[in-house]
Design a protein around this motif. Structure first.
Motif, PDB file in Angstrom:
ATOM      1  N   GLN A 138       5.771   1.423 -31.164  1.00 47.90           N
ATOM      2  CA  GLN A 138       7.178   1.360 -31.586  1.00 47.90           C
ATOM      3  C   GLN A 138       7.928   2.639 -31.236  1.00 47.90           C
ATOM      4  OE1 GLN A 138       8.015  -0.003 -35.581  1.00 47.90           O
ATOM      5  NE2 GLN A 138       6.341  -1.472 -35.500  1.00 47.90           N
ATOM      6  N   ALA A 139       7.294   3.790 -31.433  1.00 51.58           N
ATOM      7  CA  ALA A 139       7.949   5.064 -31.131  1.00 51.58           C
ATOM      8  C   ALA A 139       8.194   5.223 -29.633  1.00 51.58           C
ATOM      9  CB  ALA A 139       7.108   6.221 -31.653  1.00 51.58           C
ATOM     10  N   CYS A 140       7.229   4.822 -28.822  1.00 51.46           N
ATOM     11  CA  CYS A 140       7.403   4.912 -27.368  1.00 51.46           C
ATOM     12  C   CYS A 140       8.536   3.993 -26.913  1.00 51.46           C
ATOM     13  CB  CYS A 140       6.099   4.583 -26.651  1.00 51.46           C
ATOM     14  SG  CYS A 140       4.828   5.863 -26.826  1.00 51.46           S
ATOM     15  N   PHE A 141       8.593   2.787 -27.484  1.00 58.01           N
ATOM     16  CA  PHE A 141       9.688   1.861 -27.166  1.00 58.01           C
ATOM     17  C   PHE A 141      11.030   2.508 -27.504  1.00 58.01           C
ATOM     18  CE2 PHE A 141      12.825  -1.338 -27.971  1.00 58.01           C
ATOM     19  CZ  PHE A 141      12.574  -2.350 -27.057  1.00 58.01           C
ATOM     20  N   ALA A 142      11.131   3.060 -28.704  1.00 55.49           N
ATOM     21  CA  ALA A 142      12.398   3.652 -29.142  1.00 55.49           C
ATOM     22  C   ALA A 142      12.809   4.828 -28.266  1.00 55.49           C
ATOM     23  CB  ALA A 142      12.283   4.089 -30.603  1.00 55.49           C
ATOM     24  N   GLU A 143      11.859   5.669 -27.911  1.00 57.51           N
ATOM     25  CA  GLU A 143      12.220   6.824 -27.083  1.00 57.51           C
ATOM     26  C   GLU A 143      12.588   6.398 -25.658  1.00 57.51           C
ATOM     27  OE1 GLU A 143      10.296  11.064 -25.819  1.00 57.51           O
ATOM     28  OE2 GLU A 143      10.411  10.488 -27.928  1.00 57.51           O
ATOM     29  N   TYR A 144      11.844   5.480 -25.100  1.00 60.08           N
ATOM     30  CA  TYR A 144      12.084   5.073 -23.718  1.00 60.08           C
ATOM     31  C   TYR A 144      13.371   4.266 -23.575  1.00 60.08           C
ATOM     32  CZ  TYR A 144      11.191   3.249 -19.037  1.00 60.08           C
ATOM     33  OH  TYR A 144      11.306   2.924 -17.701  1.00 60.08           O
ATOM     34  N   PHE A 145      13.600   3.333 -24.509  1.00 60.44           N
ATOM     35  CA  PHE A 145      14.770   2.451 -24.414  1.00 60.44           C
ATOM     36  C   PHE A 145      15.973   2.955 -25.202  1.00 60.44           C
ATOM     37  CE2 PHE A 145      11.320  -0.546 -23.295  1.00 60.44           C
ATOM     38  CZ  PHE A 145      11.811  -0.973 -22.071  1.00 60.44           C
ATOM     39  N   GLY A 146      15.801   3.988 -26.018  1.00 61.50           N
ATOM     40  CA  GLY A 146      16.922   4.577 -26.741  1.00 61.50           C
ATOM     41  C   GLY A 146      17.210   3.982 -28.101  1.00 61.50           C
ATOM     42  N   ASN A 147      16.462   2.975 -28.502  1.00 62.98           N
ATOM     43  CA  ASN A 147      16.614   2.384 -29.832  1.00 62.98           C
ATOM     44  C   ASN A 147      15.351   1.602 -30.166  1.00 62.98           C
ATOM     45  OD1 ASN A 147      16.985   0.376 -27.973  1.00 62.98           O
ATOM     46  ND2 ASN A 147      18.736  -0.541 -28.963  1.00 62.98           N
ATOM     47  N   PHE A 148      15.195   1.294 -31.455  1.00 55.30           N
ATOM     48  CA  PHE A 148      14.024   0.518 -31.850  1.00 55.30           C
ATOM     49  C   PHE A 148      14.162  -0.921 -31.387  1.00 55.30           C
ATOM     50  CE2 PHE A 148      13.428   4.118 -34.669  1.00 55.30           C
ATOM     51  CZ  PHE A 148      12.058   4.299 -34.579  1.00 55.30           C
ATOM     52  N   ALA A 149      13.051  -1.579 -31.228  1.00 57.22           N
ATOM     53  CA  ALA A 149      13.049  -2.994 -30.828  1.00 57.22           C
ATOM     54  C   ALA A 149      13.778  -3.813 -31.890  1.00 57.22           C
ATOM     55  CB  ALA A 149      11.609  -3.479 -30.672  1.00 57.22           C
ATOM     56  N   PRO A 150      14.410  -4.910 -31.484  1.00 56.11           N
ATOM     57  CA  PRO A 150      15.162  -5.711 -32.456  1.00 56.11           C
ATOM     58  C   PRO A 150      14.296  -6.321 -33.554  1.00 56.11           C
ATOM     59  CG  PRO A 150      15.195  -6.728 -30.268  1.00 56.11           C
ATOM     60  CD  PRO A 150      14.518  -5.407 -30.129  1.00 56.11           C
ATOM     61  N   THR A 151      13.035  -6.590 -33.250  1.00 58.90           N
ATOM     62  CA  THR A 151      12.112  -7.092 -34.275  1.00 58.90           C
ATOM     63  C   THR A 151      10.781  -6.357 -34.137  1.00 58.90           C
ATOM     64  OG1 THR A 151      11.332  -8.866 -32.823  1.00 58.90           O
ATOM     65  CG2 THR A 151      13.107  -9.418 -34.345  1.00 58.90           C
ATOM     66  N   GLN A 152      10.133  -6.138 -35.282  1.00 59.80           N
ATOM     67  CA  GLN A 152       8.818  -5.515 -35.263  1.00 59.80           C
ATOM     68  C   GLN A 152       7.778  -6.562 -34.912  1.00 59.80           C
ATOM     69  OE1 GLN A 152       9.038  -3.575 -39.306  1.00 59.80           O
ATOM     70  NE2 GLN A 152       7.971  -1.983 -38.161  1.00 59.80           N
ATOM     71  N   LYS A 153       6.786  -6.131 -34.161  1.00 63.22           N
ATOM     72  CA  LYS A 153       5.684  -7.025 -33.840  1.00 63.22           C
ATOM     73  C   LYS A 153       4.392  -6.245 -33.821  1.00 63.22           C
ATOM     74  CE  LYS A 153       6.986  -6.890 -28.908  1.00 63.22           C
ATOM     75  NZ  LYS A 153       7.288  -7.719 -27.746  1.00 63.22           N
ATOM     76  N   VAL A 154       3.309  -6.965 -33.874  1.00 58.12           N
ATOM     77  CA  VAL A 154       1.981  -6.359 -33.831  1.00 58.12           C
ATOM     78  C   VAL A 154       1.389  -6.647 -32.455  1.00 58.12           C
ATOM     79  CG1 VAL A 154      -0.348  -6.380 -34.796  1.00 58.12           C
ATOM     80  CG2 VAL A 154       1.635  -6.653 -36.305  1.00 58.12           C
ATOM     81  N   ILE A 155       1.121  -5.598 -31.706  1.00 60.71           N
ATOM     82  CA  ILE A 155       0.508  -5.703 -30.389  1.00 60.71           C
ATOM     83  C   ILE A 155      -0.908  -5.140 -30.517  1.00 60.71           C
ATOM     84  CG2 ILE A 155       0.641  -5.054 -27.956  1.00 60.71           C
ATOM     85  CD1 ILE A 155       3.044  -6.711 -28.950  1.00 60.71           C
ATOM     86  N   LEU A 156      -1.887  -5.965 -30.221  1.00 60.96           N
ATOM     87  CA  LEU A 156      -3.280  -5.538 -30.342  1.00 60.96           C
ATOM     88  C   LEU A 156      -3.859  -5.275 -28.955  1.00 60.96           C
ATOM     89  CD1 LEU A 156      -4.413  -8.030 -33.112  1.00 60.96           C
ATOM     90  CD2 LEU A 156      -3.687  -5.651 -33.362  1.00 60.96           C
ATOM     91  N   LEU A 157      -4.144  -4.013 -28.696  1.00 63.00           N
ATOM     92  CA  LEU A 157      -4.661  -3.603 -27.383  1.00 63.00           C
ATOM     93  C   LEU A 157      -6.146  -3.284 -27.421  1.00 63.00           C
ATOM     94  CD1 LEU A 157      -1.809  -1.185 -26.301  1.00 63.00           C
ATOM     95  CD2 LEU A 157      -2.105  -3.581 -25.675  1.00 63.00           C
ATOM     96  N   ASN A 158      -6.674  -2.979 -28.574  1.00 68.88           N
ATOM     97  CA  ASN A 158      -8.076  -2.597 -28.756  1.00 68.88           C
ATOM     98  C   ASN A 158      -8.434  -1.289 -28.053  1.00 68.88           C
ATOM     99  OD1 ASN A 158      -8.526  -4.896 -30.280  1.00 68.88           O
ATOM    100  ND2 ASN A 158      -9.001  -6.098 -28.461  1.00 68.88           N
TER     101      ASN A 158
END
Length: 160
Positions: A138-158
């Protein structure tokens, strides 16, 4: 990989991957919630939940804690399927306490630093994978795109 490349990679993962929340079993969600609740109990000062963003940076957070023996946590955008209602606020509080403890800035690099310590409050494996999504992606998304994603989601990368 440079910090900028790492942030970009994780921002794109968060933007492109589908939400894995529905693949979590009820007991897995409950475990993450229980571990979040437990991490909140480690905060040794008063926590106030407030509207708006109480701090522009970790220096303001530090000054408030040192001068007033309290930490304020924003109630804004408190909409999480994973951590409903006050659990998301408790998650934020435990997370922000680590920003203070580590003197980590409110940017992607600071969030990654906080994640490395916050994960000690969560079981290895899936719980830490969920935490990685909640903090680093979430933090990388916000910094790269300039704002937080419109909805929170769980991404499982392991892996992270």
């Amino acid at each position: 990989m440079t910090n900028e490349q790492y942030i970009r990679k994780n921002a794109l993962i968060y933007s492109r991957y589908k939400d894995n929340f529905d693949t979590l079993k009820p007991w897995e969600i409950q475990q993450f919630q229980d571990e979040t609740e437990q991490s909140f109990t480690c905060i040794p000062i008063r926590v106030d939940f407030v509207e708006g963003q109480p701090y522009a940076n970790h220096i303001e957070l530090t000054n408030d804690i040192k001068l007033n023996k309290r930490m304020r946590v924003s109630t804004d955008f408190n909409d999480s399927k994973l951590l409903p209602n006050d659990l998301n606020l408790k998650f934020r509080a435990a997370h922000d306490w680590l920003h203070y403890t580590l003197q980590a800035p409110f940017d992607a690099i600071g969030e990654i630093k906080v994640f490395k310590y916050q994960k000690a409050h969560y079981s290895k494996g899936l719980m830490q994978d969920i935490l990685f999504s909640e903090v680093v992606l979430q933090a990388c998304f916000a910094e790269y795109f300039g704002n937080f994603a419109p909805t929170q989601k769980v991404i499982l990368l392991n892996s992270y």
